[in-house]
Design an enzyme around this catalytic site. Structure first.
Site, PDB file in Angstrom:
ATOM      1  N   SER A  21       0.814  -1.209   0.000  1.00  0.00           N
ATOM      2  CA  SER A  21       0.000   0.000   0.000  1.00  0.00           C
ATOM      3  C   SER A  21       0.851   1.264   0.000  1.00  0.00           C
ATOM      4  O   SER A  21       0.453   2.273  -0.539  1.00  0.00           O
ATOM      5  CB  SER A  21      -0.913   0.007   1.223  1.00  0.00           C
ATOM      6  OG  SER A  21      -1.368  -1.285   1.486  1.00  0.00           O
ATOM      7  N   SER A  63       4.590   1.000  -0.214  1.00  0.00           N
ATOM      8  CA  SER A  63       5.991   0.613  -0.406  1.00  0.00           C
ATOM      9  C   SER A  63       6.174  -0.111  -1.728  1.00  0.00           C
ATOM     10  O   SER A  63       5.223  -0.606  -2.320  1.00  0.00           O
ATOM     11  CB  SER A  63       6.433  -0.311   0.728  1.00  0.00           C
ATOM     12  OG  SER A  63       5.796  -1.558   0.580  1.00  0.00           O
ATOM     13  N   LYS A  89      13.124  -2.946   0.561  1.00  0.00           N
ATOM     14  CA  LYS A  89      11.775  -2.381   0.669  1.00  0.00           C
ATOM     15  C   LYS A  89      11.919  -0.870   0.785  1.00  0.00           C
ATOM     16  O   LYS A  89      12.592  -0.374   1.695  1.00  0.00           O
ATOM     17  CB  LYS A  89      11.072  -2.960   1.896  1.00  0.00           C
ATOM     18  CG  LYS A  89       9.644  -2.512   2.058  1.00  0.00           C
ATOM     19  CD  LYS A  89       8.904  -3.427   3.040  1.00  0.00           C
ATOM     20  CE  LYS A  89       7.490  -2.955   3.281  1.00  0.00           C
ATOM     21  NZ  LYS A  89       6.708  -3.923   4.043  1.00  0.00           N
ATOM     22  N   ALA A 114      13.735 -13.253  -0.925  1.00  0.00           N
ATOM     23  CA  ALA A 114      12.951 -14.492  -1.005  1.00  0.00           C
ATOM     24  C   ALA A 114      12.792 -14.820  -2.489  1.00  0.00           C
ATOM     25  O   ALA A 114      11.914 -14.264  -3.149  1.00  0.00           O
ATOM     26  CB  ALA A 114      11.608 -14.298  -0.312  1.00  0.00           C
ATOM     27  N   ASP A 151      -1.073  -9.268  10.648  1.00  0.00           N
ATOM     28  CA  ASP A 151      -1.414  -9.253   9.220  1.00  0.00           C
ATOM     29  C   ASP A 151      -0.938 -10.539   8.558  1.00  0.00           C
ATOM     30  O   ASP A 151      -0.389 -10.532   7.464  1.00  0.00           O
ATOM     31  CB  ASP A 151      -0.815  -8.016   8.538  1.00  0.00           C
ATOM     32  CG  ASP A 151      -1.460  -7.736   7.172  1.00  0.00           C
ATOM     33  OD1 ASP A 151      -2.515  -8.328   6.878  1.00  0.00           O
ATOM     34  OD2 ASP A 151      -0.894  -6.935   6.408  1.00  0.00           O
ATOM     35  N   GLU A 180       0.195 -13.664   1.365  1.00  0.00           N
ATOM     36  CA  GLU A 180       1.057 -12.660   0.710  1.00  0.00           C
ATOM     37  C   GLU A 180       2.248 -12.290   1.594  1.00  0.00           C
ATOM     38  O   GLU A 180       3.267 -11.801   1.096  1.00  0.00           O
ATOM     39  CB  GLU A 180       0.271 -11.371   0.426  1.00  0.00           C
ATOM     40  CG  GLU A 180      -0.732 -11.452  -0.694  1.00  0.00           C
ATOM     41  CD  GLU A 180      -2.038 -12.138  -0.295  1.00  0.00           C
ATOM     42  OE1 GLU A 180      -2.170 -12.602   0.872  1.00  0.00           O
ATOM     43  OE2 GLU A 180      -2.929 -12.237  -1.155  1.00  0.00           O
ATOM     44  N   ASP A 221       6.573  -8.487   6.507  1.00  0.00           N
ATOM     45  CA  ASP A 221       5.600  -7.404   6.636  1.00  0.00           C
ATOM     46  C   ASP A 221       5.073  -7.256   8.067  1.00  0.00           C
ATOM     47  O   ASP A 221       3.923  -7.595   8.361  1.00  0.00           O
ATOM     48  CB  ASP A 221       4.445  -7.605   5.646  1.00  0.00           C
ATOM     49  CG  ASP A 221       3.626  -6.328   5.490  1.00  0.00           C
ATOM     50  OD1 ASP A 221       3.970  -5.334   6.152  1.00  0.00           O
ATOM     51  OD2 ASP A 221       2.649  -6.342   4.733  1.00  0.00           O
TER      52      ASP A 221
END
Ligand code: ATP
Length: 315
Positions: free
Chosen positions: A44, A46, A63, A116, A159, A163, A177
């Site tokens: 959202s 990054s 990131k 990853a 979260d 994903e 995340d």
């Protein structure tokens, strides 16, 4: 936006990732230390880029969070939480993505992460349609191990979703995340007031309850159950045409298993995807992390090998 030097890890700053921390003060890492390659994904607020370290050639995922966006969207807090959580967890458990350095320039914040190479679990499932029981078990065991360890460090991810489950070159799980994480100062992860964070299809019912809105480590356990459902069914348990409809389904536990859903996986989902957070498998005091680890999904022999197993799965 904080002092970037506080999280500049000398292993990268000195140009030899993984090397021993030097006693000499290290130069601050900066964007020109990397050659930036392809975009790996975006969130959202990054963008994640593949990048190779100029001196060592080692590949990382960087990131990049735009300061202007963070300020405009009032998300500075999330960037700080992510950095703080990764500083606390980084390099101490193989199931959590490692942050090698964090730095900033005038426009952006940069988190240098393990790359990853196999992307995230959501993409893997989309690519194969669904996963075999053996395969789903392989990922679930690692997710459970990693999330229980994160909880033991006083952090709730908040979260958890496919994903945010990244896969390294050996298809090993790296949880990522941590921008929505809750960090306890005293290790207490019992239920407490919380605003809604997370993703619609994986949010737990207690976070939708206007009268209580509490979160605890049990909310992650719910999401682990939903993640296994997604791996086996190929679609989220509470998928709907919009977030509102997903929430209504979650509040009433309105989901069903498609034909052919493996019994062992079904039993696991039914024990985690439970409306009352205190009734979920692994949640103390009614259950325990070792009961979650000891679920038959992980202990029963499973020998069927399905064609949709990703090539090279190391079991
Ligand atoms: P969201 O808006 O979903 O909260 P976000 O802004 O926090 O996302 P991330 O989830 O950290 O961003 O990353 C977005 C995507 O970038 C991931 O889904 C993944 O596909 C990719 N990605 C993130 N980190 C890595 C990594 N270390 N290695 C490879 N790919 C990554």
């Amino acid at each position: 936006l904080g002092d970037p030097t506080a999280t500049t890890l000398p292993a990268v700053a000195n140009g030899s990732p993984g090397s021993k921390v030097s006693s000499k003060p290290s130069r601050m890492v900066q964007p020109s230390d990397f050659y930036f390659g392809k975009e790996l994904g975006s969130g959202s607020w990054s963008t994640v880029m593949e990048a190779s370290h100029v001196n060592t050639g080692k590949l990382y995922a960087v990131k990049i969070l735009s300061k202007a966006q963070l300020i405009k969207l009032k998300k500075v807090k999330y960037a700080t939480i992510e950095k703080d959580a990764l500083v606390k967890l980084s390099g101490k458990h193989p199931g959590v993505v490692r942050m090698h350095a964090a730095f900033q320039d005038e426009t952006s914040l940069y988190f240098v992460l393990d790359l990853a190479t196999h992307g995230d679990l959501a993409d893997l499932v989309k690519k194969h349609g669904s996963l075999s029981l053996r395969c789903a078990r392989w990922y679930t065991a690692q997710i459970v191990d990693a999330i229980l360890w994160v909880h033991s460090k006083g952090i709730v991810h908040r979260d958890m979703k496919p994903e945010n489950v990244l896969l390294d070159d050996e298809l090993r799980v790296k949880l990522a995340d941590f921008g929505s994480a809750y960090m306890s100062t005293d290790g207490d992860l019992s239920p407490r007031a919380s605003s809604f964070v997370g993703s619609a299809a994986y949010v737990s019912p207690e976070l939708l309850d206007r009268s209580s809105k509490t979160t605890s480590s049990s909310s992650d356990i719910w999401a682990v159950g939903c993640t296994l459902y997604f791996m086996v069914a190929g679609t989220p348990a509470f998928a709907a045409i919009n977030d509102y409809q997903s929430f209504r389904k979650i509040e009433t536990l309105d989901y069903s298993f498609p034909d052919g859903f493996y019994d062992l996986a079904k039993n696991f989902v039914q024990k985690l995807v439970v409306l009352d957070p205190s009734d979920r498998l692994g949640v103390e005091p009614k259950s325990s992390p070792s009961q979650l680890r000891g679920h038959p999904l992980f202990t029963e022999p499973v020998d069927s090998v399905s064609p949709e197993e990703p090539a090279g799965m190391p079991i």
